[in-house]
Design a protein around this motif. Structure first.
Motif: not given
Length: 123
Positions: A21-35, A73-84
């Motif tokens: 997830c590439l984040i344009s703007g914002g700061t590290r104080s922002w909370s980021i989530a995956w749904f 780098k203003n990016i968050v990653n979600l590494q997904m293993n053992s996918l079902q």
């Protein structure tokens, strides 16, 4: 702030995949989530970083998924293993500058959403 999710695709059960997830703007104080939202189901919480501190996971993905955040780098990653097959869904990243910890898993608490990236787990 704008979010752009990527990395989805077709994978086999047991495979791994990394969403970004590439984040344009914002700061590290922002909370980021995956749904994620599977066909015919409600959107559900997957993982989140609360103001660049501790990371929280849904029980269904704990020990299989890893949330990482690179503020430089203003990016968050979600590494997904053992996918079902049950992990098949459209995955969305979301952001909030004002969310409180008790609302971290509540999709209604997030005002900014990325466009979603689809993950299909199938043999």
């Amino acid at each position: 702030v704008q979010l752009q999710a990527s990395g989805g695709g077709l994978v086999q059960p047991g495979d791994s995949r990394t969403l970004s997830c590439l984040i344009s703007g914002g700061t590290r104080s922002w909370s980021i989530a995956w749904f994620r939202q599977a066909p015919g189901k409600d959107r559900e919480f997957v993982a989140a970083s609360f103001r660049s501190s501790r990371t929280y996971y849904a029980d269904s993905v704990k020990d299989r998924f890893t949330f990482s955040r690179d503020n430089a780098k203003n990016i968050v990653n979600l590494q997904m293993n053992s996918l079902q097959t049950e992990d098949s869904a459209v995955y969305y990243c979301a952001a909030s500058s004002t969310i409180i910890l008790s609302s971290l898993r509540n999709q209604d608490a997030y005002r900014i959403w990325g466009q979603g990236t689809e993950v299909t787990v199938s043999s």
